[in-house]
Design an enzyme around this catalytic site. Structure first.
Site, PDB file in Angstrom:
ATOM      1  N   ASP A  12       3.664   4.635  -4.050  1.00 37.73           N
ATOM      2  CA  ASP A  12       4.176   3.192  -4.193  1.00 37.73           C
ATOM      3  C   ASP A  12       5.421   3.193  -3.333  1.00 37.73           C
ATOM      4  OD1 ASP A  12       4.306   0.516  -4.920  1.00 37.73           O
ATOM      5  OD2 ASP A  12       5.139   1.069  -6.710  1.00 37.73           O
ATOM      6  N   GLU A  50       5.923   1.644   1.614  1.00 39.46           N
ATOM      7  CA  GLU A  50       4.559   1.723   1.035  1.00 39.46           C
ATOM      8  C   GLU A  50       4.090   2.939   1.700  1.00 39.46           C
ATOM      9  OE1 GLU A  50       2.940   0.922  -1.344  1.00 39.46           O
ATOM     10  OE2 GLU A  50       3.912  -0.988  -2.040  1.00 39.46           O
TER      11      GLU A  50
END
Length: 143
Positions: A12, A50
Site C-alpha cells: 500500500d 503505491e
C-alpha cells in the site's frame, strides 16, 4: 522455481496531499514467516508510493519466486495485467518491470479500506511513514 511455495505480498501507498509527503509499506508472507517494510518520501504522489511499495517488496525476494502481489491500486494492477498506458513515473515502471521479470507474479487487486487484514495493516504502516515524511518536511522548513 518451487511450484508449491507461493509468496504472498501485500502493498500500500499513502500520501498526505497529492503531491505531498508520502509513505509506502509491504507485508511479505512466506509460509510462517512474515516480513514488513516501509519507507517515506518528503514530496511525492500517491501513485508513486503505491509503485514503491511493490518495488521495495520485490527487492527483498531472491530471484525466481512464485508470488501473488496484492494491492488496492487499480493503476498498479491494471497496468501490470492489462497494459494500461504508462503516462507518468517512467522511472518506477522501468524498475518495476525489471524486478517483476525476475519472478512469476500474479497481480491481484483488493478493495482498500474494506477490512482485509493485511491491506489494513499495510495502510496503517504507509500512513505512519507518510506522517514521518510530513514531520521531516516540517523540520526542514523550520531550518
Amino acid at each position: 522455481m518451487d511450484s508449491l511455495r507461493v509468496i504472498q505480498i501485500f502493498t500500500d501507498g499513502s500520501c498526505l496531499g497529492n503531491p505531498g509527503p508520502g509513505g509506502w509499506a509491504y507485508i511479505i508472507q512466506d509460509g510462517q514467516q512474515r516480513r514488513e517494510g516501509f519507507g517515506h518520501c518528503v514530496e511525492t504522489t500517491n501513485n508513486r508510493m503505491e509503485m514503491m511499495a511493490a518495488i521495495e517488496a520485490l527487492k527483498v525476494l531472491s530471484a525466481c519466486q512464485s508470488v501473488v502481489l496484492h494491492s488496492d491500486s487499480q493503476l498498479l494492477i491494471k497496468t501490470m495485467t492489462l497494459g494500461w498506458k504508462r503516462k507518468k513515473n517512467q522511472d518506477l515502471w522501468a524498475e518495476l518491470d525489471q524486478l517483476a521479470g525476475m519472478h512469476q507474479i500474479s497481480w491481484t487487486w483488493v478493495r482498500g479500506h474494506n477490512g482485509h487484514p493485511e491491506n489494513e495493516a499495510c495502510d496503517t504502516l504507509a500512513q505512519r511513514a507518510a506522517s514521518m515524511a510530513a514531520f521531516s518536511r516540517g523540520a526542514q522548513i523550520r531550518k
